[in-house]
Enzyme design. Structure first.
Site, PDB file in Angstrom:
ATOM      1  N   SER A 159      -2.459  79.777 -40.938  1.00 36.95           N
ATOM      2  CA  SER A 159      -1.062  79.714 -40.510  1.00 36.95           C
ATOM      3  C   SER A 159      -0.075  79.603 -41.657  1.00 36.95           C
ATOM      4  O   SER A 159       1.094  79.927 -41.485  1.00 36.95           O
ATOM      5  CB  SER A 159      -0.882  78.530 -39.563  1.00 36.95           C
ATOM      6  OG  SER A 159      -1.271  77.336 -40.211  1.00 36.95           O
TER       7      SER A 159
ATOM      8  N   HIS B 121      -2.432  82.769 -34.380  1.00 36.74           N
ATOM      9  CA  HIS B 121      -1.538  83.712 -35.056  1.00 36.74           C
ATOM     10  C   HIS B 121      -2.122  85.120 -35.078  1.00 36.74           C
ATOM     11  O   HIS B 121      -1.613  85.983 -35.782  1.00 36.74           O
ATOM     12  CB  HIS B 121      -1.260  83.239 -36.481  1.00 36.74           C
ATOM     13  CG  HIS B 121      -0.566  81.918 -36.537  1.00 36.74           C
ATOM     14  ND1 HIS B 121       0.804  81.779 -36.383  1.00 36.74           N
ATOM     15  CD2 HIS B 121      -1.062  80.662 -36.676  1.00 36.74           C
ATOM     16  CE1 HIS B 121       1.120  80.488 -36.458  1.00 36.74           C
ATOM     17  NE2 HIS B 121       0.008  79.791 -36.627  1.00 36.74           N
TER      18      HIS B 121
ATOM     19  N   LYS C  75       2.975  81.784 -29.007  1.00 36.12           N
ATOM     20  CA  LYS C  75       3.455  82.545 -30.160  1.00 36.12           C
ATOM     21  C   LYS C  75       3.774  83.973 -29.729  1.00 36.12           C
ATOM     22  O   LYS C  75       4.829  84.193 -29.145  1.00 36.12           O
ATOM     23  CB  LYS C  75       2.446  82.412 -31.294  1.00 36.12           C
ATOM     24  CG  LYS C  75       2.329  80.938 -31.745  1.00 36.12           C
ATOM     25  CD  LYS C  75       1.387  80.733 -32.890  1.00 36.12           C
ATOM     26  CE  LYS C  75       1.524  79.355 -33.506  1.00 36.12           C
ATOM     27  NZ  LYS C  75       1.208  78.230 -32.641  1.00 36.12           N
TER      28      LYS C  75
END
Ligand code: WAQ
Ligand code: MG
Length: 642
Positions: A439, A467, A497
């Site tokens: 990250s 991610h 996300k």
């Protein structure tokens, strides 16, 4: 189906004994036999009438037994003084007057219902009193002689039910059996306080007083609860605990106690954080974070959010959230295994499994909870976890919580992993866990090699695609699509996300999902996500499936932005949507971030403890919706600010 079985026995109209149980249909016949035997062998005499009633008790409420403490007293006077003291601690006043009502209570078949403050009697039938019925111990069948009376267990069941009745604030009880000198005081706060001697031996004077505090027009509901609501009390203790040596202390107002300077030590810790340049506060961003420049200086262009595909503000996603809230409510009302699972949970889980190409999926309220709850469920003491040194905090916390041996291997160093894994043969289970996209640096895991090592060493493989989902692979399906290889055994992802919503999930075989449903404490013991979040994520997933060009645009933006930075002499790389620009010093990173904000760009400075000390950085997070002019201008501003 459970039945209420109640027995009453009398002789020439005089009560001899009574008892009741709530039992499954299969044990009704034996229960009837036991109760009949109890009636026929009672010390008070032989009955000429035994009434056994078997009926549907209606909806059953399960209550946890009041906790028990025992107060050893030697005489009636000592017992009464102890009872008075306990009631006083529980906030009851006029105690002497209440105790003096016992003479009156002794003549009742039931209990006296007293207003705790005015001492008025509230029962509609002052001759009979109020009788608490339809109650049983959850495992009364296993306790004592089923045919005889277990004073203690029966009293806890009654006291528990009574203290959960609306408006009831306390109870005092003295046995009416001449030879049984024990009584108790009960309130929700202090529990069931046994008083070993509360009356003179040989006295038949016993009774119960229920103390009520509330509105008069709600007394009827309290009586209904006592007389009709079926209750099963769980975890009734089998044996009385050891008597307490000392009498309970009088309650002292907290305001009367001296204040210790305990806040000073917190303030000192905060001062140290300040001194290191690492102090943080929460700050609001704009209601919506624009990915392109606006004329409004107070609304900087955001290059810091995790909304990689611009779906958090997509009108279709927001509409789905609003519609779901109107259909299913704002909150789920419970945990997943109680009342919290709604159709949108199951729909999203099916959709996630189909999207990832796994048998099943399970959703948690946040990605953090998914990691903590999955890791700590899979391994425990005697097992080994191998964890990349730069894994996300939620993985680290899951490792700590599990109790397993945690072996950290060097960042993305799979040779180091293989060596350390080879040394874990003696452990019962081995779990290897890695971020898919790291990250803070945006670099990625070599999944094929990772899987090969895990399989060779018979270890579970787990990756966190927080991610990577919506970012890696031609259609955003993550690392397995990116490398065109198998899935890890356990693939974790987030709804928060690229999918623009909130929540976390795990994909994998059905066995894994069944296991986690039963073992993951953060899944079991937290309130389920609300339908709005689920519907938003579901719609975002559909958009991702229908518009894979968003993923392609994101990749193009990453390449473009890294090349733009290089034009200004800033050399960095990325394999994902995250672009790190190392600054080093913590204060300088914050200063650069502040300058950029003034220039109209929101870019986070990331500091210790999120990254190593002295490795502070700007962390740019790109979106498929950033225009190339915006990215060019941002690169120029970053260069100037540094
Ligand atoms: N509802 C309301 N009041 C009742 C009920 C009921 N179901 N059953 C009995 N009473 C009243 C009634 O006035 C009795 O005379 C009085 O309570 C006492 O009942 O070792 O044995 O069943 O921790 O004789 C407490 C200590 C034993 C147990 C209590 O009460 C322990 C006891 P008894
Ligand atoms: Mg009795």
């Amino acid at each position: 189906m459970l039945y209420s079985v109640k027995m009453r026995a009398s002789c020439a109209g005089n009560h001899i004994s009574g008892a009741e149980k709530i039992v499954p249909a299969a044990t009704v016949p034996q229960t009837v036999a036991q109760l009949a035997e109890r009636a026929l062998t009672h010390a008070k005499g032989t009955p000429d009438f035994i009434n056994v009633k078997i009926e549907d008790p209606g909806e059953i409420l399960h209550l946890p037994a009041l906790p028990v403490t025992t107060h050893a007293t030697a005489t009636e006077a000592e017992g009464r003084a102890t009872a008075a003291e306990l009631l006083r601690n529980a906030g009851i006043t006029r105690i002497d007057e209440i105790m003096s009502r016992f003479a009156e209570a002794s003549s009742l078949r039931g209990a006296m219902l007293l207003d705790a403050d005015t001492l008025e009697r509230l029962e509609p039938d002052p001759v009979r009193g109020v009788r608490a019925t339809y109650m049983d111990d959850a495992d009364s069948a296993r306790k004592g002689t089923a045919s005889g009376k277990n004073h203690y267990a029966e009293a806890i069941v009654l006291a528990t039910k009574v203290q959960y009745a609306p408006g009831i604030v306390g109870e005092i009880c003295v046995s009416d059996d001449p030879d049984y000198v024990t009584g108790y005081v009960a309130t929700r706060e202090i529990g069931y306080c046994r008083i070993t001697t509360i009356k003179a031996k040989g006295s038949p004077d016993g009774g119960r007083i229920f103390l009520y505090r509330g509105l008069r027009d709600q007394v009827a509901e309290t009586i209904r609860f006592l007389e009709h609501q079926a209750v099963i009390v769980d975890n009734v203790p089998v044996l009385p605990p050891v008597p307490l040596p000392a009498p309970v202390p009088r309650c002292v107002s907290p305001a009367a106690l001296p204040q210790r300077p305990r806040w000073d030590s917190l303030a000192a810790d905060l001062a140290a954080i300040h001194a290191a340049g690492c102090h943080r506060t929460v700050s609001t961003t704009d209601d919506r974070q624009p990915t392109s420049g606006t004329s409004d200086q107070r609304r900087p262009t955001c290059l810091a959010s995790n909304d990689y595909l611009g779906l958090a503000t997509d009108p279709r996603v927001c509409r789905a959230a609003a519609d779901a809230a109107l259909t299913y409510g704002a909150g789920s009302t419970g945990s997943r295994l109680t009342t919290g699972t709604q159709e949108p949970h199951l729909a999203l889980e099916r959709h996630l499994a189909a999207f990832k190409g796994t048998e099943a999926a399970l959703v948690w309220a946040t990605g953090y909870m998914a990691n903590v709850g999955t890791i700590s469920a899979l391994v425990k003491k005697g097992d080994a976890i191998l964890s990349d040194e730069l894994n996300h905090a939620s993985i680290i916390d899951g490792c700590r919580l599990s109790g397993a041996d945690v072996i950290v291997y060097r960042h993305r160093d799979l040779d180091d992993l293989a060596r350390k894994l080879a040394a874990c043969r003696e452990h019962r289970r081995r779990l290897v866990v890695s971020d898919a996209v790291f990250s803070m640096d945006g670099d990625i895991l070599d999944l094929p090699r990772f899987l090969e090592i895990c399989r060779r060493h018979d270890a579970f493989s787990m990756i966190d695609e927080a991610h990577a989902t919506g970012v890696l692979g031609a259609t955003g399906r993550g690392l397995a699509e990116h490398f065109d290889c198998d899935h890890a055994d356990i693939t974790l992802g987030t709804l928060s996300k690229a999918l623009g919503s909130s929540g976390g999930f795990v994909c994998g075989p059905q066995t894994l999902i069944d296991y986690l449903t039963n073992k993951s404490r953060s899944f079991i013991f937290s309130t389920a996500l609300g339908a709005a979040n689920l519907a938003a994520a579901d719609t975002a997933l559909t958009i991702l499936e229908q518009e894979p060009d968003r993923v392609a645009r994101l990749r193009q933006n990453a390449t473009f932005f890294v090349n733009e930075l290089a034009r200004y002499g800033i050399h960095t790389t990325t394999e994902s949507a995250i672009v790190p620009i190392i600054i080093g010093d913590e204060r300088k990173a914050v200063a650069v971030s502040n300058i950029l904000r003034d220039k109209g760009f929101l870019i986070s400075a990331i500091r210790y403890p999120t990254v190593a000390q002295g490795a502070a950085r700007l962390r740019v997070a790109l979106s498929s919706e950033h225009a190339q002019e915006t990215l060019g201008a941002a690169a120029e501003a970053i260069a100037e600010a540094i």
